[in-house]
Design an enzyme around this catalytic site. Structure first.
Site, PDB file in Angstrom:
ATOM      1  N   GLU A 118       0.874  -1.321  -0.044  1.00  0.00           N
ATOM      2  CA  GLU A 118      -0.184   0.071   0.052  1.00  0.00           C
ATOM      3  C   GLU A 118       0.928   1.393  -0.023  1.00  0.00           C
ATOM      4  O   GLU A 118       0.598   2.122  -0.644  1.00  0.00           O
ATOM      5  CB  GLU A 118      -0.909  -0.123   1.204  1.00  0.00           C
ATOM      6  CG  GLU A 118      -1.275   1.292   1.740  1.00  0.00           C
ATOM      7  CD  GLU A 118      -1.961   1.064   3.275  1.00  0.00           C
ATOM      8  OE1 GLU A 118      -2.856   0.544   3.441  1.00  0.00           O
ATOM      9  OE2 GLU A 118      -1.170   1.839   3.954  1.00  0.00           O
ATOM     10  N   ASP A 150      -4.873  -3.430  -3.039  1.00  0.00           N
ATOM     11  CA  ASP A 150      -4.838  -1.993  -3.010  1.00  0.00           C
ATOM     12  C   ASP A 150      -3.423  -1.542  -3.547  1.00  0.00           C
ATOM     13  O   ASP A 150      -3.300  -0.448  -4.222  1.00  0.00           O
ATOM     14  CB  ASP A 150      -5.340  -1.348  -1.775  1.00  0.00           C
ATOM     15  CG  ASP A 150      -4.358  -1.664  -0.446  1.00  0.00           C
ATOM     16  OD1 ASP A 150      -3.777  -2.798  -0.716  1.00  0.00           O
ATOM     17  OD2 ASP A 150      -4.637  -1.274   0.403  1.00  0.00           O
TER      18      ASP A 150
END
Length: 420
Positions: free
Chosen positions: A103, A164
């Site tokens: 991330e 993500d």
């Protein structure tokens, strides 16, 4: 990853004293990678038009841009590292489960590409982040990034991926291709397309068309019919479609927008809030009931979903899409009313009904609502209050997550975000 049009010269004037402007070119003429590393879309150019009817904070554009650059410099000093050698750069995440997480690397790539022109080292840093990413492939699909690394920059905990992080890595590479071209050390466009195709293959459920949690989730394990709302980056889907020409990304985008609307209508009609995790995606997606991956609040608006107003609002601002605008404005209407227009009353956790279960404060929860405020022409005073809160809140070097969301929300709200 979960929580456990102005010229280059005008840009230089806007951020004078904060960054060098050597090698910049007019925003009207993209420059190639060999033109002294010049940025084709330098920070502060504002050449990308947001949707009609959207707004920015009060004050001069130069002052707004200067505030973003100031936060960027503090973020860079606190979290950008090159401690592991090998020409690598990494974004340090002291408040995450591990010192380096996918991330964070995705955030770093997007931020660095967008800040080119305000940071003369942007391309050098970006290439160091790319080198780090390529050196840490997922064990399941080598075109994806392993989710977690320890203090020695060694991949740990299975070396599989987190969706993500991969979404932002791919998007950052597309930005870099537009910013610097792909004829240098790395072919950014080729790497982006490989990453995008890998996301489709290994991190997207082919039946529901929703994103999986990572490439470790397959039809034989219990999380296959789950998805994390903060992964639903609608503007990224649009960019992936444009970059690859693959119409599947239209289907994937539409599926996510439909789920967003359905969840808001069925489970959060007064607030528009989304849960951290949704389950039952094979038939009719619904909020998780209790703990399904991280903690008992997996079905609430918690430390993952707090990013949703930023992500939904960004697509609304940049595309003008009716569904994204409606979803963003629903969130904005609720939070403005719930706080009485006081950003200090945005709390760190809500039931989907809007009842807070944690009265703390954090930029990860506050900053995203500035993005949804910017979608509503009737929320100028509210946006100004939020912007004041964001510019007055210092970067805490112990809180990478909140600072990263704060910075990226400010980039968007200031008009410095663009889609490749």
């Amino acid at each position: 990853m979960g929580r456990g049009a102005v010229t280059g010269a005008a840009v230089c004037a806007a951020v004078a004293g904060l960054a060098g402007c050597g090698g910049q070119a007019s925003a009207a003429r993209p420059v190639s990678a060999n033109e002294q590393g010049g940025a084709a879309r330098p920070f502060g150019a504002h050449a990308f038009r947001y949707a009609a009817g959207t707004i920015r904070p009060s004050g001069s554009q130069a002052a707004i841009d200067k505030a973003v650059v100031a936060v960027y410099q503090k973020w860079k000093k606190s979290f950008l590292q090159s401690k592991c050698g090998n020409g690598w750069y990494q974004v340090y995440s002291p408040d995450a489960d591990h010192p380096y997480v996918a991330e964070a690397q995705g955030y770093g790539m997007v931020v660095t590409a967008l800040m080119a022109g305000a940071d003369t080292d942007a391309r050098k840093i970006f290439d160091g982040l790319v080198k780090y990413m390529l050196a840490h492939p997922s064990v399941n699909n080598r075109d994806l990034l392993a989710a977690e690394q320890n203090a020695g920059c060694k991949s740990v905990d299975g070396s599989d991926s987190a969706t993500d992080g991969d979404m932002d890595v791919a998007y950052g590479l597309l930005l870099a291709d537009k910013q610097w071209g792909s004829s240098g050390t790395y072919d950014y466009k080729q790497l982006a397309v490989k990453h995008i195709n890998a996301i489709k293959k290994s991190e997207t459920n082919p039946t529901s068309h929703l994103l999986l949690l990572g490439d470790w989730s397959d039809s034989g394990e219990s999380h296959y019919w789950m998805s994390r709302s903060s992964d639903w980056m609608v503007d990224h889907f649009r960019a992936f479609r444009k970059a690859t020409g693959d119409a599947s990304w239209d289907t994937i985008r539409s599926a996510h927008q439909k789920v967003i609307t359905d969840l808001q209508d069925k489970y959060a009609s007064k607030t528009g809030l989304l849960p951290d995790f949704v389950v039952n995606t094979k038939t009719a997606a619904k909020p998780a009931s209790g703990q399904v991956l991280e903690d008992p609040h997996d079905g609430d608006y918690n430390w993952n979903a707090c990013r949703d107003p930023w992500r939904i609002g960004t697509d609304a601002l940049t595309s003008g899409d009716a569904a994204s605008l409606a979803s963003a404005r629903k969130l904005n209407t609720w939070i403005k009313s719930a706080t009485g227009g006081d950003p200090g009353k945005i709390y760190t956790g809500y039931k989907l009904s809007g009842t807070p279960f944690d009265k703390g404060s954090d930029m990860a929860f506050t900053a995203p609502f500035a993005v949804t405020a910017a979608t509503d022409p009737g929320s100028k005073a509210w946006l100004d209050a939020l912007w004041g809160e964001l510019t007055a809140t210092p970067v805490d070097p112990k809180l990478y997550y909140g600072a990263s969301v704060q910075l990226q929300s400010m980039i968007v709200v200031s008009g410095n975000y663009w889609t490749p």
